[in-house]
Scaffold this motif. Structure first.
Motif, short mmCIF file in Angstrom:
data_model
loop_
_atom_site.label_atom_id
_atom_site.label_comp_id
_atom_site.label_asym_id
_atom_site.label_seq_id
_atom_site.Cartn_x
_atom_site.Cartn_y
_atom_site.Cartn_z
N UNK A 1 41.41 61.77 63.30
CA UNK A 1 41.55 61.27 61.68
C UNK A 1 42.19 62.35 60.78
N UNK A 2 42.66 63.37 61.39
CA UNK A 2 43.30 64.25 60.61
C UNK A 2 44.86 64.03 60.10
N UNK A 3 44.79 64.09 58.72
CA UNK A 3 46.21 63.98 58.18
C UNK A 3 47.11 65.03 58.32
N UNK A 4 46.74 66.22 58.67
CA UNK A 4 47.14 67.44 58.83
C UNK A 4 47.54 67.82 60.35
N UNK A 5 47.72 66.82 61.10
CA UNK A 5 47.72 66.77 62.56
C UNK A 5 48.90 67.95 62.90
N UNK A 6 49.86 67.88 62.39
CA UNK A 6 50.84 68.91 62.66
C UNK A 6 50.75 70.30 62.32
N UNK A 7 49.92 70.45 61.31
CA UNK A 7 49.46 71.93 60.88
C UNK A 7 48.33 72.14 61.70
N UNK A 8 47.61 71.23 62.45
CA UNK A 8 46.31 71.56 63.10
C UNK A 8 46.86 72.17 64.55
N UNK A 9 48.08 71.39 64.95
CA UNK A 9 48.81 72.09 66.21
C UNK A 9 49.43 73.37 65.94
N UNK A 10 50.20 73.52 65.13
CA UNK A 10 50.77 74.61 64.73
C UNK A 10 50.27 75.94 64.47
N UNK A 11 48.93 75.44 63.74
CA UNK A 11 48.17 76.87 63.67
C UNK A 11 46.88 77.01 64.36
N UNK A 12 46.06 75.87 64.12
CA UNK A 12 44.69 76.16 64.88
C UNK A 12 44.77 76.24 66.34
N UNK A 13 45.13 75.26 66.79
CA UNK A 13 45.58 75.21 68.30
C UNK A 13 46.27 76.37 68.65
N UNK A 14 47.36 76.72 68.08
CA UNK A 14 48.07 77.96 68.55
C UNK A 14 46.99 79.15 68.56
N UNK A 15 46.36 79.41 67.45
CA UNK A 15 45.38 80.50 67.49
C UNK A 15 44.48 80.40 68.50
N UNK A 16 43.85 79.28 68.83
CA UNK A 16 42.78 79.17 69.92
C UNK A 16 43.41 79.69 71.08
N UNK A 17 44.46 79.32 71.47
CA UNK A 17 45.24 79.43 72.54
C UNK A 17 45.33 81.01 72.78
N UNK A 18 46.01 81.54 71.52
CA UNK A 18 46.35 83.07 71.67
C UNK A 18 44.80 83.85 71.69
N UNK A 19 43.96 83.44 71.11
CA UNK A 19 42.57 84.24 71.24
C UNK A 19 42.27 84.11 72.80
N UNK A 20 42.53 83.00 73.36
CA UNK A 20 42.13 82.75 74.78
C UNK A 20 42.68 83.66 75.52
N UNK A 21 44.05 83.74 75.33
CA UNK A 21 44.96 84.54 76.31
C UNK A 21 44.57 85.92 76.19
N UNK A 22 43.86 86.48 74.98
CA UNK A 22 43.62 87.55 74.82
C UNK A 22 42.19 88.04 75.19
N UNK A 23 41.50 87.12 75.45
CA UNK A 23 40.10 87.26 75.64
C UNK A 23 39.62 88.10 77.08
N UNK A 24 40.57 87.91 78.05
CA UNK A 24 40.28 88.98 79.19
C UNK A 24 40.35 90.50 78.75
#
Length: 529
Positions: free
Chosen positions: A321-344
Motif C-alpha cells: 500500500x505504498x504510494x511511493x512504490x517507485x521511490x521504494x524500488x529506486x532507493x530502499x530496495x537498491x540499498x538493501x541489494x547493495x549492502x547484501x552484495x557487500x556483506x561477504x
C-alpha cells in the motif's frame, strides 16, 4: 566447543604455491578468469554492458521488491533476538578468548570498512535529493516542505542504520563463530557447514567463495572509481585542477599505492592505524562544523533526526500500500541489494577483528555504534545542508551542482571552507584506502583457502588488482563501465539474499548446538555447587 560442526578437512590442503603465493586453485583461478572476462567485455562494449545490466537490475528490483523488504527486516529481527536469547553469552573464540583489539580500534575498523566512504558521498546528497523531490519522495510527502525535511533525514538514516548493519552483523557473526569456535577456515563457505556438511569443501563451497571474491572486488572497484570523481570535484573546487579522466585515474593510482603500503603492514601496522586516524579526523570535522553553525547546533538536530527515524522506521519498512512504490524500488530496495552484495567483504573483515567478544556484545556494537555515528554524521551535515537550502544560503540554495559536489557546496557556505574541504578530501582518501586494504585482506584470505597468514605478496596482488580494475574501467569505458559494474553488483545482491537467509538458519543451528554442549558439560558441576 560446537564439536558437532567441527571438520577435519581443511580447504587449504588443496592449495598450490605459485608466483610466491599460497593460493586455493579453484577459487583463485576461476575468480581471476571471471574478473578478466568481465573487464574485457565491459571495456569493449561499455554502453551495451551498462544498458543490459541496468535492465537486469531493474527487473530484479521490480520483481523482488517485496521479498527484499521482508528479508532485510527479518534479518534485523533475527539479530535483535540473538541479543536477548541465552546464546548471547557465547564468546567468540571460546570462554578464555581475549579481544585482539581495543574497543576504540575495533569500532574504528568495522566502521571504516563498512560504509565510511559512503557517508562522505551521500551525507549531504541523499537528504537533499529526497527533500527536493528529485525522483520521488519517501512515503509521498510533499517536496520542499518542513515535513519533507524531516522525512528526508529519517529515510537517509533508515538506509544507513540498523537494517543495513544487521546484514553485515549476521554474516560477520556466522563467520566468526564457525571459524573461531568451530575451528573452520575463515571463509564464507564455513558459514554453511551445518547445512552442507562436508560438501562445503567441494564445488558448492568453491562457488560460494568465488561469489564472495567477485562481490568484494567489484563492489570496491565501483566505489573506488565513482569516489574518484568526488575527490576530483573537491580538488577542482579547491585548487582549480582539471576535472577529467586523467585526474580520476591519477587519484585511483595514488589510493592504490597507499593501500598497498598499508596492506603490506597488516592489521596492526596498517588498517588499524589508518582507521583510528580517520575516526579522529571525522570527529574533528564534525566538532568544527557543529561549532561554526550556531544557528543549527548539534544536539537538537541529532534528537530530531533520531525521533523522526524511530517514528518512521515501521512505515518505511512496510511493503504494501505504498504510494511511493517507485521511490521504494529506486532507493530502499537498491540499498538493501547493495549492502547484501557487500556483506561477504564487510562480514569477513568484521569477523577477522572480532575474536574475544561475546555474541551479545558483538551484535550490540555492530548494530548500534555505526548507527549512532551515522546519526551524528547525517544530523550535522544533512540538517545543515537542508538549513542552507531552506534559508537560501550558499550554492545549495540553487540546488546541487552534482552529487559529487554536494558536500563541498555545503562546506563552501561555512567559515574556513578551505580547511574543511581539505579535511574532507583527506577523509575520503583515507576511507578509500581502508576499504581497499581491508578488502584485499579479505580476498587474500578467501583465495588462500581461509588462511590468515598467506604471503604478503598475495595481499599486494589483490590491492593492485582492485586499482587496476577501477582504472581500466575508467579508461576503457568511463562512467558507463562503472555504472555497468554497479548495476551488476546490485543485481547479484538480490539472489544472494537467499544465501543470507540460509546463513541465519545455519548460524542459529550452530549457536544452539554450542549451548547444548555447554549444558551437558557444565550441568553436573552446576548442580553440585
Amino acid at each position: 566447543m560446537a564439536r558437532k560442526y567441527e571438520s577435519d578437512h581443511a580447504i587449504g590442503d588443496n592449495n598450490v604455491q605459485i608466483w610466491g603465493m599460497d593460493i586455493h586453485s579453484p577459487v583463485f583461478f576461476v575468480s581471476a578468469t571471471l574478473i578478466m572476462v568481465f573487464v574485457l567485455a565491459t571495456v569493449q562494449f561499455p554502453g551495451e554492458a551498462n544498458s543490459m545490466l541496468t535492465s537486469v537490475r531493474s527487473w530484479f528490483v521490480a520483481t523482488f521488491d517485496i521479498f527484499m523488504m521482508i528479508s532485510v527486516s527479518s534479518i534485523l529481527i533475527f539479530c535483535l533476538m540473538l541479543i536477548v536469547l541465552p546464546v548471547g553469552k557465547i564468546r567468540i573464540g571460546g570462554d578464555n578468548s581475549k579481544p585482539e583489539f581495543s574497543r576504540i580500534s575495533w569500532f574504528s575498523m568495522l566502521f571504516a570498512a563498512g560504509m565510511g566512504i559512503g557517508l562522505m558521498f551521500w551525507g549531504v546528497a541523499e537528504p537533499m535529493t529526497y527533500y527536493l523531490g528529485e525522483g520521488g519522495t519517501p512515503l509521498g510527502v510533499v517536496p520542499q516542505t518542513p515535513a519533507a525535511a524531516d522525512m528526508a533525514m529519517a529515510a537517509t538514516l533508515y538506509h544507513w542504520g540498523l537494517h543495513a548493519w544487521s546484514i553485515y552483523a549476521v554474516i560477520a557473526l556466522a563467520l566468526a563463530f564457525f571459524s573461531f569456535n568451530c575451528h573452520l577456515p575463515l571463509s564464507l563457505r564455513s558459514a554453511f557447514y551445518p547445512l552442507l556438511g562436508e560438501r562445503c569443501w567441494d564445488w558448492p563451497g568453491h562457488v560460494i567463495d568465488i561469489f564472495a571474491v567477485l562481490a568484494t572486488i567489484f563492489g570496491l572497484a565501483t566505489s573506488l572509481g565513482l569516489g574518484a570523481s568526488q575527490v576530483n570535484a573537491g580538488l577542482t573546487m579547491l585548487f582549480g585542477t582539471e576535472d577529467g579522466l586523467s585526474s580520476r585515474i591519477a587519484i585511483v593510482i595514488v589510493v592504490t599505492v597507499v593501500a598497498i603500503a598499508s596492506v603490506a603492514r597488516g592489521l596492526d601496522g596498517g588498517i588499524k592505524v589508518l582507521s583510528n586516524i580517520n575516526m579522529m579526523l571525522a570527529a574533528l570535522l564534525l566538532a568544527f562544523i557543529a561549532f561554526v553553525i550556531g544557528n543549527v547546533g548539534i544536539l537538537d538536530p541529532v534528537l530530531q533526526t533520531a525521533g523522526n527515524y524511530l517514528a518512521n522506521i515501521v512505515p518505511l519498512s512496510n511493503w504494501t500500500g505504498r504510494e511511493d512504490e517507485q521511490w521504494l524500488r529506486d532507493w530502499t530496495v537498491f540499498y538493501w541489494a547493495w549492502w547484501v552484495s557487500w556483506s561477504p567483504f564487510v562480514g569477513l573483515f568484521i569477523a577477522r577483528v572480532s575474536r574475544g567478544r561475546t555474541v551479545r556484545e558483538f551484535l550490540i556494537a555492530v548494530l548500534l555504534i555505526p548507527t549512532f555515528v551515522t546519526l551524528l554524521w547525517m544530523s550535522v551535515l544533512g540538517v545543515n545542508a537542508l538549513y542552507q537550502v531552506q534559508n537560501e544560503i550558499g550554492g545549495l540554495a540553487n540546488g546541487m551542482a552534482s552529487i559529487s559536489l554536494a558536500t563541498f557546496q555545503m562546506l563552501e557556505a561555512l567559515p574556513y571552507s578551505g580547511i574543511t574541504t581539505v579535511v574532507s578530501l583527506l577523509l575520503i582518501l583515507v576511507f578509500f584506502i581502508t576499504s581497499s586494504d581491508s578488502g584485499s585482506l579479505v580476498i587474500d584470505g578467501i583465495t588462500a583457502g581461509g588462511k590468515s597468514d598467506a604471503p604478503i605478496i598475495q595481499r599486494i596482488f589483490w590491492a593492485t588488482v582492485q586499482g587496476l580494475l577501477a582504472a581500466t574501467l575508467l579508461y576503457g569505458g568511463g562512467d558507463h563501465a562503472l555504472a555497468a559494474l554497479q548495476a551488476g553488483t546490485v543485481a547479484a545482491g538480490i539472489p544472494f539474499t537467499v544465501i543470507l537467509l540460509l546463513v541465519c538458519v545455519s548460524l542459529y543451528k550452530g549457536l544452539h548446538a554450542h549451548m547444548s554442549e555447554l549444558k551437558i558439560t557444565d550441568g553436573p558441576r552446576t548442580s553440585s555447587r
